[in-house]
Scaffold this motif. Structure first.
Motif, PDB file in Angstrom:
ATOM      1  N   ALA A  44       5.105   7.539   5.498  1.00  0.00           N
ATOM      2  CA  ALA A  44       4.678   6.304   4.862  1.00  0.00           C
ATOM      3  C   ALA A  44       5.686   5.200   5.150  1.00  0.00           C
ATOM      4  O   ALA A  44       6.838   5.281   4.728  1.00  0.00           O
ATOM      5  CB  ALA A  44       4.535   6.515   3.357  1.00  0.00           C
ATOM      6  N   VAL A  45       5.247   4.201   5.885  1.00  0.00           N
ATOM      7  CA  VAL A  45       6.098   3.059   6.224  1.00  0.00           C
ATOM      8  C   VAL A  45       5.929   2.006   5.136  1.00  0.00           C
ATOM      9  O   VAL A  45       4.839   1.461   4.961  1.00  0.00           O
ATOM     10  CB  VAL A  45       5.735   2.480   7.610  1.00  0.00           C
ATOM     11  N   MET A  46       7.007   1.741   4.427  1.00  0.00           N
ATOM     12  CA  MET A  46       6.972   0.788   3.326  1.00  0.00           C
ATOM     13  C   MET A  46       6.853  -0.641   3.834  1.00  0.00           C
ATOM     14  O   MET A  46       7.553  -1.027   4.761  1.00  0.00           O
ATOM     15  CB  MET A  46       8.237   0.909   2.479  1.00  0.00           C
ATOM     16  N   ILE A  47       5.985  -1.385   3.194  1.00  0.00           N
ATOM     17  CA  ILE A  47       5.834  -2.812   3.490  1.00  0.00           C
ATOM     18  C   ILE A  47       6.547  -3.584   2.395  1.00  0.00           C
ATOM     19  O   ILE A  47       6.190  -3.492   1.226  1.00  0.00           O
ATOM     20  CB  ILE A  47       4.350  -3.234   3.536  1.00  0.00           C
ATOM     21  N   ASN A  73       1.025  17.660  13.107  1.00  0.00           N
ATOM     22  CA  ASN A  73       0.528  17.629  11.727  1.00  0.00           C
ATOM     23  C   ASN A  73       1.099  16.455  10.927  1.00  0.00           C
ATOM     24  O   ASN A  73       1.194  16.504   9.711  1.00  0.00           O
ATOM     25  CB  ASN A  73       0.843  18.949  11.007  1.00  0.00           C
ATOM     26  N   VAL A  74       1.478  15.403  11.649  1.00  0.00           N
ATOM     27  CA  VAL A  74       2.052  14.222  11.013  1.00  0.00           C
ATOM     28  C   VAL A  74       1.062  13.065  11.092  1.00  0.00           C
ATOM     29  O   VAL A  74       0.516  12.786  12.157  1.00  0.00           O
ATOM     30  CB  VAL A  74       3.395  13.836  11.687  1.00  0.00           C
ATOM     31  N   GLU A  75       0.839  12.437   9.950  1.00  0.00           N
ATOM     32  CA  GLU A  75      -0.016  11.252   9.873  1.00  0.00           C
ATOM     33  C   GLU A  75       0.849  10.073   9.471  1.00  0.00           C
ATOM     34  O   GLU A  75       1.574  10.144   8.482  1.00  0.00           O
ATOM     35  CB  GLU A  75      -1.134  11.460   8.851  1.00  0.00           C
ATOM     36  N   VAL A  76       0.789   8.994  10.229  1.00  0.00           N
ATOM     37  CA  VAL A  76       1.627   7.816   9.989  1.00  0.00           C
ATOM     38  C   VAL A  76       0.762   6.700   9.417  1.00  0.00           C
ATOM     39  O   VAL A  76      -0.275   6.362   9.981  1.00  0.00           O
ATOM     40  CB  VAL A  76       2.311   7.363  11.295  1.00  0.00           C
ATOM     41  N   GLU A  77       1.209   6.157   8.282  1.00  0.00           N
ATOM     42  CA  GLU A  77       0.475   5.089   7.607  1.00  0.00           C
ATOM     43  C   GLU A  77       1.470   4.102   7.011  1.00  0.00           C
ATOM     44  O   GLU A  77       2.624   4.451   6.777  1.00  0.00           O
ATOM     45  CB  GLU A  77      -0.353   5.648   6.456  1.00  0.00           C
ATOM     46  N   SER A  78       0.994   2.912   6.692  1.00  0.00           N
ATOM     47  CA  SER A  78       1.823   1.967   5.956  1.00  0.00           C
ATOM     48  C   SER A  78       1.362   1.957   4.503  1.00  0.00           C
ATOM     49  O   SER A  78       0.256   2.400   4.194  1.00  0.00           O
ATOM     50  CB  SER A  78       1.705   0.567   6.559  1.00  0.00           C
ATOM     51  N   PHE A  79       2.248   1.465   3.627  1.00  0.00           N
ATOM     52  CA  PHE A  79       1.833   1.304   2.241  1.00  0.00           C
ATOM     53  C   PHE A  79       2.613   0.173   1.595  1.00  0.00           C
ATOM     54  O   PHE A  79       3.711  -0.171   2.002  1.00  0.00           O
ATOM     55  CB  PHE A  79       1.982   2.602   1.447  1.00  0.00           C
ATOM     56  N   HIS A  80       1.982  -0.398   0.596  1.00  0.00           N
ATOM     57  CA  HIS A  80       2.575  -1.475  -0.185  1.00  0.00           C
ATOM     58  C   HIS A  80       2.415  -1.068  -1.644  1.00  0.00           C
ATOM     59  O   HIS A  80       1.337  -0.678  -2.065  1.00  0.00           O
ATOM     60  CB  HIS A  80       1.833  -2.786   0.100  1.00  0.00           C
ATOM     61  N   GLY A  81       3.486  -1.125  -2.400  1.00  0.00           N
ATOM     62  CA  GLY A  81       3.395  -0.771  -3.813  1.00  0.00           C
ATOM     63  C   GLY A  81       4.217   0.459  -4.128  1.00  0.00           C
ATOM     64  O   GLY A  81       5.186   0.779  -3.430  1.00  0.00           O
ATOM     65  N   PHE A  86       0.589   5.850  -3.668  1.00  0.00           N
ATOM     66  CA  PHE A  86       0.259   6.367  -2.334  1.00  0.00           C
ATOM     67  C   PHE A  86      -0.018   7.869  -2.433  1.00  0.00           C
ATOM     68  O   PHE A  86      -0.997   8.367  -1.882  1.00  0.00           O
ATOM     69  CB  PHE A  86       1.426   6.090  -1.377  1.00  0.00           C
ATOM     70  N   CYS A  87       0.844   8.575  -3.148  1.00  0.00           N
ATOM     71  CA  CYS A  87       0.692  10.033  -3.298  1.00  0.00           C
ATOM     72  C   CYS A  87      -0.583  10.385  -4.053  1.00  0.00           C
ATOM     73  O   CYS A  87      -1.318  11.295  -3.646  1.00  0.00           O
ATOM     74  CB  CYS A  87       1.908  10.622  -4.015  1.00  0.00           C
ATOM     75  N   LYS A  88      -0.857   9.691  -5.144  1.00  0.00           N
ATOM     76  CA  LYS A  88      -2.071   9.965  -5.931  1.00  0.00           C
ATOM     77  C   LYS A  88      -3.331   9.761  -5.096  1.00  0.00           C
ATOM     78  O   LYS A  88      -4.252  10.566  -5.131  1.00  0.00           O
ATOM     79  CB  LYS A  88      -2.135   9.048  -7.154  1.00  0.00           C
ATOM     80  N   GLN A  89      -3.371   8.657  -4.337  1.00  0.00           N
ATOM     81  CA  GLN A  89      -4.551   8.329  -3.542  1.00  0.00           C
ATOM     82  C   GLN A  89      -4.849   9.386  -2.480  1.00  0.00           C
ATOM     83  O   GLN A  89      -5.988   9.539  -2.052  1.00  0.00           O
ATOM     84  CB  GLN A  89      -4.371   6.973  -2.862  1.00  0.00           C
ATOM     85  N   ARG A  90      -3.820  10.116  -2.055  1.00  0.00           N
ATOM     86  CA  ARG A  90      -3.985  11.090  -0.970  1.00  0.00           C
ATOM     87  C   ARG A  90      -3.770  12.531  -1.427  1.00  0.00           C
ATOM     88  O   ARG A  90      -3.722  13.440  -0.613  1.00  0.00           O
ATOM     89  CB  ARG A  90      -3.010  10.750   0.168  1.00  0.00           C
ATOM     90  N   ASP A  91      -3.643  12.729  -2.723  1.00  0.00           N
ATOM     91  CA  ASP A  91      -3.441  14.065  -3.290  1.00  0.00           C
ATOM     92  C   ASP A  91      -2.203  14.748  -2.681  1.00  0.00           C
ATOM     93  O   ASP A  91      -2.259  15.889  -2.234  1.00  0.00           O
ATOM     94  CB  ASP A  91      -4.692  14.933  -3.104  1.00  0.00           C
ATOM     95  N   ILE A  92      -1.097  14.009  -2.657  1.00  0.00           N
ATOM     96  CA  ILE A  92       0.169  14.509  -2.114  1.00  0.00           C
ATOM     97  C   ILE A  92       1.090  14.844  -3.287  1.00  0.00           C
ATOM     98  O   ILE A  92       1.473  13.956  -4.045  1.00  0.00           O
ATOM     99  CB  ILE A  92       0.843  13.453  -1.209  1.00  0.00           C
ATOM    100  N   PRO A  93       1.456  16.124  -3.444  1.00  0.00           N
ATOM    101  CA  PRO A  93       2.284  16.510  -4.589  1.00  0.00           C
ATOM    102  C   PRO A  93       3.788  16.448  -4.362  1.00  0.00           C
ATOM    103  O   PRO A  93       4.555  16.661  -5.295  1.00  0.00           O
ATOM    104  CB  PRO A  93       1.852  17.958  -4.842  1.00  0.00           C
ATOM    105  N   ALA A  94       4.233  16.167  -3.128  1.00  0.00           N
ATOM    106  CA  ALA A  94       5.670  16.257  -2.846  1.00  0.00           C
ATOM    107  C   ALA A  94       6.149  15.130  -1.938  1.00  0.00           C
ATOM    108  O   ALA A  94       5.481  14.754  -0.975  1.00  0.00           O
ATOM    109  CB  ALA A  94       5.988  17.599  -2.200  1.00  0.00           C
TER     110      ALA A  94
END
Length: 169
Positions: A44-47, A73-81, A86-94
């Motif tokens: 996750a690339v922070m904006i 197995n790596v997915e690269v995305e940006s995020f703001h906030g 970000f974790c909740k939206q993608r069901d990421i627990p860690a």
């Protein structure tokens, strides 16, 4: 891992967050190690609009996608906030974070406790490979800006992009 028949496979997911301006060999060490432990690793690339980076977000995303392609197995995305959103939206627990020194731990522990309190997301700390214990994107940019050799600190495609960018200034 599989869940109940109606759910299908349960994927172990984690996120490696950062600004990655630019991505360094230290970042890739942590991402690569996380990719061996999880089925999917989100980078996750922070904006942060208040900070002017050397590379635009799209450039960072491209460099990360190219330098992490070998993991598969790596997915690269940006995020703001908030990272927990970000974790909740993608069901990421860690969240996986690299620690270079004790000084990193003090700050990162506070963040981990806040993130867990906000959402239940766990943070796993991975000790940085001693080869990269001093390494940061800020140091790479500063050394490169003064013409120093950073070829051993960043992947070749990042070195090329960094050299081109600094050459235009």
């Amino acid at each position: 891992m599989t869940g109940p028949e109606s759910e299908g496979p349960v994927l172990r997911r984690a996120v490696c967050p950062g600004s990655f301006d630019p991505v360094t060999n230290g970042h890739l060490d942590i991402i690569g190690r996380a990719s061996k432990l999880y089925d999917v690793v989100h980078v996750a690339v922070m904006i942060n609009k208040s900070k002017q980076g050397i590379f635009a977000i799209d450039e960072r995303l491209d460099l990360l996608r190219r330098t992490t392609a070998e993991y598969g197995n790596v997915e690269v995305e940006s995020f703001h906030g908030l990272l927990v959103d970000f974790c909740k939206q993608r069901d990421i627990p860690a969240i996986v974070k690299g620690l270079r020194a004790v000084s990193d731990f003090d700050y990162e522990l506070q963040m981990a406790q806040m993130n867990h309190g906000l959402s239940g997301v766990e943070t796993l700390f991975v000790p940085t490979n001693p080869t990269y214990s001093f390494l940061s994107s800020s140091l790479v940019k500063e050394v490169a800006a003064w013409g120093g050799d950073v070829s051993h600190l960043v992947p070749p495609i990042v070195l090329t992009a960094l050299t081109e960018r600094l050459g235009r200034r």
